[in-house]
Every structure is written in structure tokens, then in C-alpha cells.
Design an enzyme around this catalytic site. Sequence first.
Site, PDB file in Angstrom:
ATOM      1  N   HIS A   9     131.201  10.295  31.104  1.00 27.67           N
ATOM      2  CA  HIS A   9     130.991   8.886  31.422  1.00 27.67           C
ATOM      3  C   HIS A   9     131.759   8.480  32.673  1.00 27.67           C
ATOM      4  O   HIS A   9     131.292   7.666  33.461  1.00 27.67           O
ATOM      5  CB  HIS A   9     131.329   8.003  30.223  1.00 27.67           C
ATOM      6  N   GLU A  30     117.333  16.887  29.012  1.00 29.87           N
ATOM      7  CA  GLU A  30     118.148  16.253  27.972  1.00 29.87           C
ATOM      8  C   GLU A  30     117.897  14.749  27.938  1.00 29.87           C
ATOM      9  O   GLU A  30     118.765  13.983  27.527  1.00 29.87           O
ATOM     10  CB  GLU A  30     119.643  16.486  28.213  1.00 29.87           C
ATOM     11  N   ARG A  55     124.327   5.343  41.487  1.00 30.68           N
ATOM     12  CA  ARG A  55     123.868   4.981  40.146  1.00 30.68           C
ATOM     13  C   ARG A  55     124.401   3.616  39.738  1.00 30.68           C
ATOM     14  O   ARG A  55     123.634   2.694  39.430  1.00 30.68           O
ATOM     15  CB  ARG A  55     124.354   6.044  39.150  1.00 30.68           C
ATOM     16  N   GLU A  76     116.048   4.329  17.378  1.00 26.53           N
ATOM     17  CA  GLU A  76     114.920   4.467  16.459  1.00 26.53           C
ATOM     18  C   GLU A  76     115.202   3.765  15.117  1.00 26.53           C
ATOM     19  O   GLU A  76     114.267   3.401  14.397  1.00 26.53           O
ATOM     20  CB  GLU A  76     114.605   5.950  16.193  1.00 26.53           C
ATOM     21  N   GLY A 100     121.215   3.289  24.893  1.00 32.90           N
ATOM     22  CA  GLY A 100     122.202   4.305  25.276  1.00 32.90           C
ATOM     23  C   GLY A 100     123.247   3.683  26.168  1.00 32.90           C
ATOM     24  O   GLY A 100     123.481   4.136  27.276  1.00 32.90           O
ATOM     25  N   GLU A 102     119.825   3.521  31.358  1.00 35.85           N
ATOM     26  CA  GLU A 102     120.027   4.620  32.300  1.00 35.85           C
ATOM     27  C   GLU A 102     119.874   5.876  31.456  1.00 35.85           C
ATOM     28  O   GLU A 102     120.820   6.352  30.843  1.00 35.85           O
ATOM     29  CB  GLU A 102     121.402   4.525  32.951  1.00 35.85           C
ATOM     30  N   GLU A 112     124.021   2.200  21.026  1.00 38.31           N
ATOM     31  CA  GLU A 112     124.658   3.476  21.368  1.00 38.31           C
ATOM     32  C   GLU A 112     124.802   4.295  20.089  1.00 38.31           C
ATOM     33  O   GLU A 112     125.429   3.854  19.138  1.00 38.31           O
ATOM     34  CB  GLU A 112     126.028   3.228  22.029  1.00 38.31           C
TER      35      GLU A 112
END
Lengths: 362, 362
Positions: free
Chosen positions: A20, A129, A29, A104, A53, A120, A75
Amino acid sequence: MEPNIVPNSYFTSYEDLEIHRLMLEDDPRTSTYRKVILNNKAYFKDKVVMDIGCGTGILSIFCAQAGAKKVYAVEASNLANLAREIVKENNFEEIIEVIHCKVEDVVLPDNIKVDAIVSEWMGFYLLHEGMLDSVVVARDKFLKEDGEMFPQNAVIYVAPCSVPSLYEKWDNFYGVSMSSFSKHLRSDKSHKPEVMHIKSEDLLGEEVALNWINLRDCTVEELNSYSVQHVVGANKNGRYQGLCIWFECIFPELTTEQLIVLNTGPAGEPTHWKQTVILLPEEQIVEEKEPIAFKLDMNRDGENSRRYNLQLSLLDPEEIEHPMPCTCEMTKCVLISAVMKQQVEHAAQHNSVLKEEPIDDE
Amino acid sequence: MEPNIVPNSYFTSYEDLEIHRLMLEDDPRTSTYRKVILNNKAYFKDKVVMDIGCGTGILSIFCAQAGAKKVYAVEASNLANLAREIVKENNFEEIIEVIHCKVEDVVLPDNIKVDAIVSEWMGFYLLHEGMLDSVVVARDKFLKEDGEMFPQNAVIYVAPCSVPSLYEKWDNFYGVSMSSFSKHLRSDKSHKPEVMHIKSEDLLGEEVALNWINLRDCTVEELNSYSVQHVVGANKNGRYQGLCIWFECIFPELTTEQLIVLNTGPAGEPTHWKQTVILLPEEQIVEEKEPIAFKLDMNRDGENSRRYNLQLSLLDPEEIEHPMPCTCEMTKCVLISAVMKQQVEHAAQHNSVLKEEPIDDE
């Protein structure tokens, strides 16, 4: 040196924080997302946003700073705990709700829908991934019909390139011949795509788009498989040693005039995604305008759906269809290019005549 | 992205080659060894040399280029195969014999002794994962009584420092307060020494030597344990956040005039060893000349003898002995420094008087 590493169940792992940090310190970014959000305060004001995320929560905080009424910061990892702390130290507990679960499994109060999804989710070569599947599922479940996706579009580009760091200098390295070393280095790297920086001047031809993903309507199935077959004329004499792959993300045009794009290609500012290179088994010497023909297949792995297999096929330029116009020197392409150029010039002339005398001539 | 990694028994692992690439491309490392060897052709001519842990064999080739009669290049890993190829492509098969085994198991023909041992055995903070034990054992077994060791001496230095990359900027990171993030980052890193680059200007005081290892006569037992207790006056107002550790290697003075030193400290060119930092649990604000007192213990790990445990203890400057002279501001140290300075000046004056009138005055 690693005597007693205290197990730290607060986060998934020590590496999480370092990853991170790498992402946060990736200026293209972080500053692109910041610009997209904070330049669009008129849009974000009073909106309900979902950040998928969220990691440390920084994008959610940008949204809150831009005036969002509510941000659901989802998250799945234990990093959600840290996101909560960061939200608190920025005094946005009333606005940002950190939800510690997979997107989900999220259930929003009264099944409300959100105005925008900010995420992101991009991995190496965009999809590695990647969390894009989760983002697509969440979009179908939570986004309003006319809601906005940040980013809105994503494109993967590919172009032939030289990889001098794996070829040059080793033939005379501090006065020693180390060709065997570079040969084995390349051989090892040929088993899988290599994430590395490629310079603009090492591209050997124009890029071609492998795909164009519209985040507002793509399906998970559409993400299973991409393929492009292409011919490009070399832009100079050079050594064709690999295929360079990168991506761009395009953000919605809202209140700002300027289209905001996050470009991870050789021409952009370096990012932590770098570029991804598929090395050729053997380099090929090419001359300017010589046709370079290839096919790239990107298919979701059968066993691990979060991974993709990349396959590069070298093609015979004589045997495949060339684009129109084509930058290569083959007779057909040179002729077609000449004719097309003529037509464009003619049309332009005709156009300018029409413009000069718009009505009277009729 | 990693569909089918072909097992490659030729080398121990893919990572091996990348690590060797990193080391080869470490210019201070490679060019210092090259300079030491090629500037001393008069010494190396016709010598018998052993290169311990030869890796790709580059140091052995430098020795052969410098005129060595014979080089025994010992490599325990499968990299020995690659070293043989590289030796061959440089046409030194007659001079360099690659021996694929642990140096402890090497038997030289007729039990001959070597004139010199060349080895790049250094790990992080000099001793981490170090091969120095093997080098010492080989020295006792293979080096002639008056043989030379390259390097000949090694020193570990320690100094208090600031670590701004783990503290600064996070309080206002792109307009977001991320103190919780940096706090957890530091907390995770406090469990083990961190390998990172420290800038010269972030050192808060003069370094002190933890040890001085003479490679010509040290024993394996002497490498078990080092300790230094020290007080240093801060060289400026600052934030004391960690202890910075680095090493120097000193090569034999032979035919060159200049002493060649490989310095991995903050003042040197960056190397792949970087520096090693032990973070304090909490930063301490210090003022210029304020005494900083600490004790550093470096002890071989009981279970894994190739590793060391580093322990930093913060001490009360009132309770420990200060060096003489000491750079700190405590009354005793200021007085002692003043007296010592006076004595030095007096001695210098006296000396210059003696020099001016060397004989007549007697």
C-alpha cells in the site's frame, strides 16, 4: 536478522502495508484519482459513492473532501481496520462507512443504490490479480442506472520493443564477456511475462489496442479472453526482442473540460505497474518499415480465475491481413497508404472549397 | 501470469540470477574489486588465487586478467555451471578452475597453498547471511602464511539517525492525514532491522565503530558477538528515530599508492547493501550537542549461525561513561574537551618551536 517476528493479526501481513505504501507513493496513480475527484466537486457534492477495495481509504477520503454525502468503503482484508482509523483521523466518520467484507457480500441499508463507484482495481497489464470481476459484480448490484464509474474505460495496448537491459552491456561488462549470463537471464525470464520499465525510445512501432473495456457495461464473461492480430512497420532499424504491454484508464468527463487519463505506458510518468514484457525466444534484427506481425492472446487461467495466460505468436507478415493504412513497407501497403493519403487530401481540398463558398455555390 | 514455470535444475532458482544481476550491477561493489585487482597487476602476476563463493566468476576473471597464474573459483551452488561457461567465453579455462563444492570440502592438488584469497562475502550490515565463517576456515586451510586477503579488513559503523521516509509527509499526504498508516508501518518495521537508504544529512551524530575485523587473523569465535556502548552529541537539532548501521571494507595496500575502501555508508555511493536501520519504538526530539547514549549488541543466533540478532538499548547519558573527548554538551564533557584542546594546542606550539629551532635550543 529476523529473530522474533511478532504475529500481527491486525493486518493480513507485513507486506500489505509495504504494497500500500508503494501504491500510495505512486504519484501518477494517487494524483490522478485525486485530480479526478477533487476537480469534480460539482459532481461529487451530495452523491452516494462506493469505493471498492478501499485499502487505506484514501480515495474515499478524496470523495468526502469533494462533498460526497455518503461513501461506502468496502475492504475485504484486515486493512479495513486501518482504513477506519484513517477515516477517523480525518474526521469523516459521519460520511465514510468502512465495510469490512467482500463486496460480493455487502448489503446496503434499504437496498439503496449508489451514484458512483470509485475503485483502483488495476493490476499488472491491467488484469493480473485484478479485482475487476468484483467491481463488475458490484456495479450490477449497487450502481444506479445512470451512475458513473471511476474509471469509466480501460484499454490494454501492445507494441513491439527492444529490451536493452537484458541484451546490451553484458557482452562487455567491466571488461568481461558475460553473454552466457544474459542468455540464461533471458531464458529464465522467457517462462513468464516480466514486469519492468521500458523506455519510449525502445518501442519499435506504434501500439495497437488489445481491447477497450467499457466499465459501465462490460460483463465478467467479456473479460475471459482477448486476442489481437496485428502488423506494424518498424519505426526504425532495431532489435525486436519483446512485446511491451501496458494500459490506460480513462475517467468520466464531468464538470471538467479536460479528459483525465491514467497512462501507464512508456511515454507516461513511471508507475508501480511499470510495463509488462513478453520476451521473444530469439531477438530479430528489423529494418525501418519492415513489417512486424504478431498475435497476442490473453486468456483467463482455467484454474485460477484471477490470473491470465499471455501467449505471443510470431506471424509471417506475408500470410496475414494488414491494417489499412499500414505502416509497413510491403508493396500492397505502400500503395494502399498512397491512395488513402490522396483521398484524404482530396477530401480536405473539397471540404475547404465548400467552406470558402458555403451557400452561393449550390 | 505464471502459468507454467519450468523447473530449472541448472540453477538453484530463478532468483539466483536476479540476485547476481543486482550484485553485478552494483557499481561501487564491482568497480572497487575491479580497481583493487587490475590496479595491482604487479602483485597478481603469477600468483595463485582462491575466489570463495565466486558466483558468476567475475572476480576470478579480473584476477586472470591481472596476470594470476591460477585461480581456484569455488562455488557451492549450481551457479558454478554458469561460472564455467563465463570462464570459457573469456578464454580463461587454462587459468581458472571452477570448483563446484563448499569451500570446506575443497581439496587442492598436492595440498598447495594460495597466495591470495579474493572474496565478496559481505551481507547486509556486513555479517547477515554472511559467508565470512567459510572464508575464515578456508584462509586457515589454504592461505600461505604471508598471503593476502581481499578485502583485508572490515568495520561496522553505527550512528543515530532520522528516518524521514517513515515519519514525514504522512501527516499531510495529498491533503489526507495518514498518521495511523505511518504509525503501523513503523510498528511493523520495529520487529526487525530495516534495509533502506539513509541520507548523509539524516545522520544525527558521528558514527562509532562496532568492531574492526582483521581478515588475516580473526577467528570464527571472534565473529560470534560484538557490542558497543557509546555517547555522541547530536550534530544538530533533529528527530532521533533510529540507529543506522553500515560497513566498510579495506583492501590491502600493495603496489598502488591509494588505499582502496568499499564504503557502504550514507556518505558513499548507494550500493545494494543500502544501510540497515533499527527503528526506535518512539522518536526522540534532540537538540544540537544533546548527548545520545546507546548500546548495540550483535550476537550470532543460537539456532541459525548465519544470522545475527541485533539489539539496541537506549541508555541514560548520565549513567554511562562518555568518550574522551566527547561531542556532547554535558558539563564534564565540555570541560574535558576544552582541557584536551588546550593541551593539543600547547603541544602543537611546543612542537613548532622545537621544529623552528631544532638543535640550538637543547
